[in-house]
Each structure stands twice: as structure tokens, then as C-alpha cells.
Design an enzyme around this catalytic site. Structure first.
Site, short mmCIF file in Angstrom:
data_model
loop_
_atom_site.label_atom_id
_atom_site.label_comp_id
_atom_site.label_asym_id
_atom_site.label_seq_id
_atom_site.Cartn_x
_atom_site.Cartn_y
_atom_site.Cartn_z
CE1 TYR A 1 2.48 14.80 10.77
CE2 TYR A 1 2.33 15.62 8.38
CZ TYR A 1 1.88 14.69 8.85
OH TYR A 1 0.52 14.22 8.79
CE1 TYR B 1 -0.66 10.67 3.53
CE2 TYR B 1 2.09 10.49 2.76
CZ TYR B 1 0.41 10.23 3.19
OH TYR B 1 0.64 8.60 3.70
NE ARG C 1 4.89 15.21 4.44
CZ ARG C 1 6.55 15.24 4.96
NH1 ARG C 1 7.23 15.80 4.46
NH2 ARG C 1 6.49 14.28 6.44
N GLY D 1 2.19 4.97 -0.60
CA GLY D 1 2.06 5.90 -1.63
C GLY D 1 2.52 7.01 -2.01
NE ARG D 2 6.09 10.21 3.17
CZ ARG D 2 5.82 10.51 4.28
NH1 ARG D 2 5.75 11.93 3.78
NH2 ARG D 2 4.81 9.92 5.34
CB CYS E 1 -2.11 34.98 11.31
SG CYS E 1 -2.98 36.53 9.69
CD GLU F 1 -2.97 -0.65 2.42
OE1 GLU F 1 -1.99 0.08 3.28
OE2 GLU F 1 -3.44 -1.92 2.84
#
Ligand code: LLP
Length: 416
Positions: A317, A371, A313, A276-277, A342, A274
Site C-alpha cells: 500500500y 495487519y 504494508r 481492528g487497527r 529478492c 468492528e
């Protein structure tokens, strides 16, 4: 393959200068390289060819229909986590027999939809979810194919927000609990036990955690195969990392396969991945135009027209994204790249050695295919950016920029 390269001093996506795209479509702009996506998919499929895996693209990573279609046409299935993703995958023409559905909070509506569609299996995260799938399957006269998500309790050594295979996480079931849950699934009507699922985390750059996890679940798989005749899938999830920094060694699919295939092959199961990235992360860049330069006694700021609402991101993170000048320059500056929102957390880079570019010039934030847009929002009433796909010398708008009207489209007027 590198999706973004300088040619004659201009950063290109495949054959197309990013500056041309920024002129035509405006900024901020997400640009994706179709060839990069396909090359990543091909490399993974080839590396694991000995076990002929079903590669289910994790749609949450980048859910644009053009991206899903590109991968589906290459043979990919999909990993889904919501009814919305099921709908997107359906519209992109993905066969339900190549869809797997994960997530700790599947609603009745989502489960019923997936049962009616006839997806390959649900990856189930709890006993109450088994009961819910059983009830709905019975009501609809359908069979709920299930793979329980087992938590192998390995540390993927990644950011704590994206680590999922440890006991303290909300995901999956530990081994003892999983055995009980399989026994419950066997007793419930309308269910068929077809496999085991795991997903230990994201942005993992070494083979070791994957191998450790497969070693841990292998004996259970053998036992389940004996016990349940329809048990035939081992879904090892996603999590393959990508280099975000130029000197970061990539996780090579061939190296991963060298470790995993000898563990997987003897199981005699159908293997599901599976990713994704890995498929889309470095296929994408966020192109943004410099608005102002500002400094104070402590800092220099490059203020751009993209913001944390476009790519969250770095804020969320502390993720590192490489930033390049679209028109090559040797001038450098130590500073921050920040957006107009802001919040002090609205930055793409902090205290970094950056290309020194004047207002009006373009920067490309790399690694933005995964993402990025998928986690974007309208915060500060900023319309979402446009998305473009590049294919050789061709380019196409795959999502138009939102307008002011789009911002208020779903609001209703109160008349009292
Ligand atoms: N399978 C399942 C069950 C997942 O939960 C995920 C991602 C994947 C596959 C795909 O993982 P990948 O191959 O992309 O690592 N927003 C975070 C990442 C969250 C990942 C969530 N689950 C980030 O920007 O780093």
C-alpha cells in the site's frame, strides 16, 4: 497512551527495553503492548458509553490468541471473516453471542459451523448467500440471524485497496438492492432479520465519512424496524484510523462519538462496532536487526533482517511506518530500509530521513500491530517471526519463531 517510548536512551515497550526482548527472543520480532490495546479499547468503550455498543474486535487485524483473549477479557466480541477465525475466537473463549461473521465468500462449511456455534449474526453480502444460510439453517434446525451489508456509497478518502463502501467495490448491496434482499430474507425459511451492517473502509482519520454513512442508512433502519420485529442491530463496521506518522492528528474516539452518538441514539438500536487497527495497530512494533549498510551513487540502503514477508504494508500500500533506532542516536542518514527478499518492493522506508545505525544495531518499525504478522508469509522460505506480549515489566512469548522444520512440515513426499 504511547506504547513505545525512550527511557534512558533505550526504546521501551511499557517497562521493558526492546533490546532485552531482541536478545531473548531474537529478531525479527513482533512486540505488542497489552496496556496499549486495553487503553484503546477503554477509550472507545467510554466514548460511546451512551449507546453501550458491542465492540467486536476485527480478528483479521491481529489474530494471535493472546490478543483476542486480552480484548475478550475486557468485554469485546469479535468480527470474523473465516472459519479459521471462528475457531480462533472459540479457543480464546469468546462467547458466540458476541460473534459476528462477515465476508463475501462464506462457504457451506463455514456457515454450518457458525450456525452450530450460535453466533450473534451473519453480515450478509448477497442474495445467494441468504439462500445458502437459509438452506443450512433449515437442515440443522437452527436460526440464521442476518444483517445485510449495505453499501452507503461514501468515499472514506483512504487507500483504494482498503476502501470498501463505494459502489464499485465488491462489498455489500446498494440501497434499492438491499431492500429487495431484505424482502427475500423475510420469505426464506430459517432466517431472522436482526440488523443492518456497513463498513466503509479502513484507516479513516476523520469523523465525516462515518457520519455521512450513518445519516444515509438511518432512514432505511427506521423502515426495517417497522417491517421486521426482530430488527435491532446497527453494525457500523470498523475503519477507525490511527496515526502512523508522529505529526499525524489521531481520530479521537471522543470526537467521533460526539458526531455519531446524536445520530445513533434516536434510532433505538443496539450498536455494534468492528474496530481492528484502532485497537492494536500502534500497540505493536516489528524489531529488526541491521545486517549491512550498502550504498551506490544514488542511494544508501540499511539492510535489515525483517522483510516484506513479515510486514507487507509498505510494499502493498506504500504505507508509511515510523522507524526508530532502539538505542537512541542523533545521527541521521537519508536512505532506504530494505529487507533481504529478492524483490525491489521489499522495503520499509524509501528516501527517508532515518536514524543512522551501524550493523548489529536494532531498529523498530512502529505501527506493526495491525495487519503485520496477520499478513505475513513464508515467501523466500523465511520462517515467520516470533511474537511477544509485554505487560508492565513482564513479557511472554505468544508465538514462537518458526523453524526450518516448520517450513516443510505440511509438505508430502512424492514416491514415484
Ligand atoms: N469490519 C470489516 C467487515 C472489515 O472488512 C474490516 C477490515 C474491519 C471491520 C476492520 O477494519 P479496521 O478497523 O482495522 O480498519 N490490510 C489492510 C486493511 C484491510 C482491512 C480489511 N477489512 C491494511 O493493512 O491497511
Amino acid at each position: 497512551m504511547n506504547a513505545f517510548e525512550y527511557r534512558n536512551g533505550q526504546l521501551h515497550a511499557e517497562e521493558v527495553p526492546l533490546a532485552t526482548l531482541a536478545e531473548q527472543y531474537g529478531t525479527p520480532l513482533f512486540v505488542y503492548s497489552r496496556a496499549h490495546i486495553l487503553a484503546q479499547y477503554g477509550a472507545l468503550a467510554q466514548a460511546f458509553a451512551a449507546v453501550r455498543p458491542l465492540i467486536c474486535y476485527s480478528v483479521k487485524t491481529n489474530s494471535n490468541g493472546a490478543v483476542i483473549k486480552t480484548l475478550a477479557a475486557a468485554g469485546a466480541g469479535v468480527d470474523l471473516v473465516s472459519g479459521g477465525e471462528l475457531e480462533r475466537a472459540r479457543r480464546a473463549g469468546v462467547a458466540p453471542s458476541k460473534m459476528v461473521f462477515a465476508g463475501v465468500g462464506k462457504t457451506e462449511v463455514e456457515i454450518a459451523d457458525a450456525l452450530r456455534a450460535g453466533i450473534l449474526f451473519f453480515t450478509v453480502e448477497s442474495e445467494p448467500e441468504l439462500v445458502r444460510i437459509s438452506n443450512l439453517a433449515r437442515r440443522l434446525g437452527a436460526t440464521g440471524r442476518v444483517a445485510l451489508r449495505v453499501n452507503p456509497d461514501v468515499d472514506p478518502q483512504t487507500h483504494k485497496y482498503i476502501s470498501t463502501g463505494k459502489q464499485e467495490n465488491k462489498f455489500g448491496l446498494d440501497f434499492a438492492r438491499a431492500e429487495q434482499a431484505y424482502a427475500l430474507a423475510a420469505r426464506l425459511p430459517g432466517l431472522e432479520i436482526v440488523g443492518l451492517h456497513m463498513h466503509i473502509g479502513s484507516q479513516i482519520l476523520t469523523s465525516r465519512p462515518f457520519a455521512e454513512a450513518v445519516r444515509k442508512v438511518a432512514p432505511l433502519c427506521a423502515e426495517l424496524q417497522q417491517r421486521y420485529p426482530a430488527f435491532r442491530y446497527l453494525d457500523i463496521g470498523g475503519g477507525l484510523g490511527i496515526p502512523y506518522q508522529p505529526d499525524q492528528p489521531p481520530l479521537k474516539p471522543a470526537a467521533l462519538a460526539r458526531e455519531l452518538v446524536p445520530l445513533l441514539q434516536p434510532l433505538g438500536l443496539e450498536i455494534v462496532l468492528e474496530p481492528g487497527r484502532y485497537l492494536v495497530g500502534n500497540a505493536g512494533a516489528l524489531v529488526t536487526r541491521v545486517q549491512y549498510l550498502k550504498d551506490n551513487p544514488l542511494k544508501k540502503f540499511i539492510i535489515v533482517d525483517a522483510a516484506m514477508n513479515d510486514l507487507i504494508r509498505p510494499s502493498l500500500y506504500q504505507a508509511y511506518h515510523e522507524i526508530q533506532a532502539v538505542r537512541a542516536t542523533s545521527a541521521r542518514v537519508l536512505g532506504d530500509v530494505v529487507g533481504p527478499i529478492c524483490e525491489s518492493g521489499d522495503f520499509f522506508a524509501q528516501d527517508r530521513d532515518l536514524p543512522a545505525v551501524p550493523p548489529g544495531e536494532l531498529l523498530a518499525v512502529l505501527g506493526a500491530g495491525a495487519y503485520g504478522f496477520a499478513m505475513s508469509s513464508n515467501y523466500n522460505s523465511r520462517p515467520r517471526a516470533a511474537e511477544v506480549m509485554v505487560h508492565g515489566a513482564q513479557h511472554a512469548l505468544i508465538r514462537r519463531r518458526e523453524t526450518w522444520d516448520d517450513l516443510v512440515r505440511h509438505e508430502a513426499e512424492v514416491t514415484w
